[in-house]
Write a protein that holds these residues in place. Structure first.
Motif, PDB file in Angstrom:
ATOM      1  N   HIS A   8       0.861  -1.177   0.000  1.00 32.12           N
ATOM      2  CA  HIS A   8       0.000   0.000   0.000  1.00 32.12           C
ATOM      3  C   HIS A   8       0.899   1.229   0.000  1.00 32.12           C
ATOM      4  CE1 HIS A   8      -3.649  -2.358   0.933  1.00 32.12           C
ATOM      5  NE2 HIS A   8      -2.791  -3.139   1.577  1.00 32.12           N
ATOM      6  N   VAL A   9       0.563   2.205  -0.837  1.00 29.86           N
ATOM      7  CA  VAL A   9       1.466   3.336  -1.041  1.00 29.86           C
ATOM      8  C   VAL A   9       0.706   4.655  -1.024  1.00 29.86           C
ATOM      9  CG1 VAL A   9       3.182   4.379  -2.583  1.00 29.86           C
ATOM     10  CG2 VAL A   9       2.961   1.883  -2.474  1.00 29.86           C
ATOM     11  N   MET A  10       1.300   5.644  -0.354  1.00 26.44           N
ATOM     12  CA  MET A  10       0.824   7.025  -0.395  1.00 26.44           C
ATOM     13  C   MET A  10       1.938   7.908  -0.928  1.00 26.44           C
ATOM     14  SD  MET A  10      -2.343   7.153   0.845  1.00 26.44           S
ATOM     15  CE  MET A  10      -2.526   8.908   1.144  1.00 26.44           C
ATOM     16  N   ILE A  11       1.591   8.812  -1.834  1.00 23.83           N
ATOM     17  CA  ILE A  11       2.507   9.821  -2.356  1.00 23.83           C
ATOM     18  C   ILE A  11       1.793  11.163  -2.235  1.00 23.83           C
ATOM     19  CG2 ILE A  11       3.860  10.592  -4.342  1.00 23.83           C
ATOM     20  CD1 ILE A  11       3.469   7.765  -5.526  1.00 23.83           C
ATOM     21  N   GLY A  12       2.467  12.192  -1.739  1.00 21.73           N
ATOM     22  CA  GLY A  12       1.740  13.453  -1.647  1.00 21.73           C
ATOM     23  C   GLY A  12       2.554  14.615  -1.126  1.00 21.73           C
ATOM     24  N   ASN A  13       1.837  15.696  -0.865  1.00 21.26           N
ATOM     25  CA  ASN A  13       2.452  16.965  -0.507  1.00 21.26           C
ATOM     26  C   ASN A  13       1.423  17.793   0.247  1.00 21.26           C
ATOM     27  OD1 ASN A  13       4.081  19.253  -0.464  1.00 21.26           O
ATOM     28  ND2 ASN A  13       3.897  19.699  -2.655  1.00 21.26           N
ATOM     29  N   VAL A  14       1.884  18.744   1.042  1.00 25.57           N
ATOM     30  CA  VAL A  14       0.956  19.739   1.563  1.00 25.57           C
ATOM     31  C   VAL A  14       0.472  20.574   0.386  1.00 25.57           C
ATOM     32  CG1 VAL A  14       1.964  19.822   3.869  1.00 25.57           C
ATOM     33  CG2 VAL A  14       2.831  21.366   2.102  1.00 25.57           C
ATOM     34  N   ALA A  15      -0.709  21.180   0.510  1.00 26.28           N
ATOM     35  CA  ALA A  15      -1.318  21.848  -0.645  1.00 26.28           C
ATOM     36  C   ALA A  15      -2.011  23.135  -0.225  1.00 26.28           C
ATOM     37  CB  ALA A  15      -2.290  20.884  -1.331  1.00 26.28           C
ATOM     38  N   TYR A  16      -2.774  23.711  -1.149  1.00 25.90           N
ATOM     39  CA  TYR A  16      -3.429  24.997  -0.915  1.00 25.90           C
ATOM     40  C   TYR A  16      -4.494  24.904   0.173  1.00 25.90           C
ATOM     41  CZ  TYR A  16      -1.503  25.662  -5.634  1.00 25.90           C
ATOM     42  OH  TYR A  16      -0.682  25.719  -6.726  1.00 25.90           O
ATOM     43  N   ASP A  17      -4.628  25.976   0.941  1.00 29.07           N
ATOM     44  CA  ASP A  17      -5.672  26.003   1.961  1.00 29.07           C
ATOM     45  C   ASP A  17      -7.017  26.367   1.340  1.00 29.07           C
ATOM     46  OD1 ASP A  17      -5.785  28.759   1.609  1.00 29.07           O
ATOM     47  OD2 ASP A  17      -4.896  29.251   3.539  1.00 29.07           O
ATOM     48  N   TYR A  18      -8.066  26.413   2.182  1.00 26.85           N
ATOM     49  CA  TYR A  18      -9.425  26.556   1.644  1.00 26.85           C
ATOM     50  C   TYR A  18      -9.735  27.950   1.114  1.00 26.85           C
ATOM     51  CZ  TYR A  18     -11.167  28.985   5.843  1.00 26.85           C
ATOM     52  OH  TYR A  18     -11.392  29.890   6.845  1.00 26.85           O
ATOM     53  N   LYS A  19      -8.850  28.923   1.338  1.00 33.68           N
ATOM     54  CA  LYS A  19      -9.074  30.264   0.801  1.00 33.68           C
ATOM     55  C   LYS A  19      -8.120  30.601  -0.348  1.00 33.68           C
ATOM     56  CE  LYS A  19     -11.271  32.628   4.679  1.00 33.68           C
ATOM     57  NZ  LYS A  19     -11.238  33.803   5.571  1.00 33.68           N
ATOM     58  N   HIS A  20      -7.282  29.675  -0.727  1.00 26.23           N
ATOM     59  CA  HIS A  20      -6.281  29.945  -1.757  1.00 26.23           C
ATOM     60  C   HIS A  20      -6.957  30.159  -3.123  1.00 26.23           C
ATOM     61  CE1 HIS A  20      -2.709  29.578  -4.268  1.00 26.23           C
ATOM     62  NE2 HIS A  20      -1.978  29.667  -3.153  1.00 26.23           N
ATOM     63  N   PRO A  21      -6.529  31.170  -3.882  1.00 27.72           N
ATOM     64  CA  PRO A  21      -7.174  31.452  -5.167  1.00 27.72           C
ATOM     65  C   PRO A  21      -7.023  30.333  -6.194  1.00 27.72           C
ATOM     66  CG  PRO A  21      -5.205  32.813  -4.871  1.00 27.72           C
ATOM     67  CD  PRO A  21      -5.489  32.170  -3.554  1.00 27.72           C
TER      68      PRO A  21
END
Length: 406
Positions: free
Chosen positions: A238-251
């Motif tokens: 089982h594998v996860m790949i990812g990153n932090v991302a834009y918040d809920y107000k990001h344009p």
């Protein structure tokens, strides 16, 4: 769609859509979740979601569960990292019954000690069963890795050790600090005039003491990409790949929603599903998700495959990510991707329970609800160059983290 809204003197917001159906839906959404727990309170938000059903000043647990069941309705609840929701579905003539019940369990629960102890065992069993499902557990452990040392990284269920310390005093302390009236939205979709909805909301929710929030959530800014492999006694990797991302107000949050949908969204024709499953037959389940939060967000890819196909899967996924970073979508590809997302949003909105929860969350976060026409116009305004820019920010090799169960 026409929405009616109002803010009660105590800060509780009301949003309603009158809709022709014999079935109505309503809910109370609170801007509080596991992220708002102190370290010693880990699991408290979810625990409270369970024990509010165990008795109020005028009802025992059985009477709470039977109040809507007796008329064919349903009562439910959920907790996330940033919200708690208690909601109901019912025949429209039982709307007031539902509002009164939601108010009673949300604000008049007495948390009987015997029920608290019983529910601890129920949730500990839930935690243990969760550990038996690596395809679910890996999502929690991946976020714990992304947000190491931050409340955002803690799982929602908590731990047995923390749960065992919870009592009436600890529950009430958490509620007093986090159940703030200016962070509550009562939302509904039902064939009931707004004048009636507002009268019932004032009757039950208007009596809650004004309790505005006096704190802000801290933003997460200490992300460091990591790679970790954990030995598990499982048939598949089982594998996860990812990153932090834009918040809920990001344009650019809608840009990332569109990119995510194209890459690994629910459509069977997503690029990852086509590449790993349809063309190569090396993964039964592959998906990508984007979840925005306050001050941060999470983008992730999940897949499961046999160990013999692990390196090949990585190679295929990296190829797809590189394509998004380096090759602009053609006009037809962009049009098809936009049309697919618009269709999915419209179909989701056609489910009235989904619609009720979605307008409630939108009103909670943005104090407004965009029409489908507005959302479609925003999607149509996204350019291929915008998606490439987002891909290079979020899907950059140097920014990705990896978690592997092998």
């Amino acid at each position: 769609m026409e929405y009616h809204n109002f803010t009660l003197p105590n800060g509780v917001r009301i949003i309603h859509r009158q809709d022709k159906s014999p079935v109505g839906h309503c809910g109370l959404i609170l801007n509080v979740g596991s992220r708002d727990e102190n370290k010693e309170e880990h699991g408290m938000a979810h625990f409270i979601e369970h024990v509010v059903f165990k008795g109020t000043k005028k009802r025992k647990a059985y009477h709470i569960l039977s109040r809507l069941d007796d008329v064919g309705g349903e009562l439910n609840a959920y907790t996330t990292k940033e919200e708690t929701c208690i909601y109901a579905s019912f025949l429209k003539q039982d709307f007031e019954r539902a509002v009164e019940l939601i108010h009673d369990i949300s604000f008049n629960s007495i948390f009987p000690p015997k029920e608290i102890e019983k529910e601890k065992e129920v949730i500990i069993d839930e935690i243990n069963s969760y550990k038996d499902s690596p395809a679910e557990l890996i999502f929690d452990e991946f976020e714990e890795m992304l947000f190491e040392g931050d409340p955002m990284g803690r799982n929602i269920l908590g731990t047995p050790e923390h749960l065992k310390t919870f009592g009436q005093k600890e529950i009430q302390t958490f509620i007093d600090r986090n159940y703030n009236t200016d962070q509550m939205v009562f939302c509904s979709v039902a064939d009931v005039p707004f004048k009636k909805v507002l009268a019932w909301a004032e009757k039950y929710l208007g009596q809650i003491k004004n309790n505005p929030r006096d704190f802000k959530r801290s933003e997460v800014s200490n992300y460091v990409p990591q790679s970790m492999t954990i030995e598990k006694d499982t048939h598949q990797c089982h594998v996860m790949i990812g990153n932090v991302a834009y918040d809920y107000k990001h344009p650019k949050r809608l840009h990332l929603h569109l990119l995510n949908n194209l890459l690994g969204g629910p459509g069977m024709n997503s690029r990852l599903n086509m590449a790993l499953r349809e063309k190569n037959g090396i993964a039964y389940n592959v998906e990508s998700t984007y979840a925005p939060f306050y001050g941060t967000g999470v983008f992730s890819i999940y897949f499961g495959t046999d160990s013999d196909n692990l390196n090949r899967s990585f190679s295929i996924i990296n190829k797809e990510l590189k394509l998004l970073r380096n090759k602009s979508l053609g006009s037809l590809q962009l049009h098809k991707a936009a049309r697919q997302l618009k269709g999915q949003i419209a179909i989701s909105a056609d489910n009235r329970e989904n619609l009720m929860l979605n307008i409630g969350k939108s009103y909670l976060l943005y104090n407004q609800v965009d029409s489908l026409e507005t959302i479609n116009n925003k999607i149509d305004s996204i350019k291929a160059s915008d998606l490439m820019e987002v891909a290079n920010e979020i899907l950059s090799d140097s920014r990705l983290s990896y978690l592997i169960y092998q």
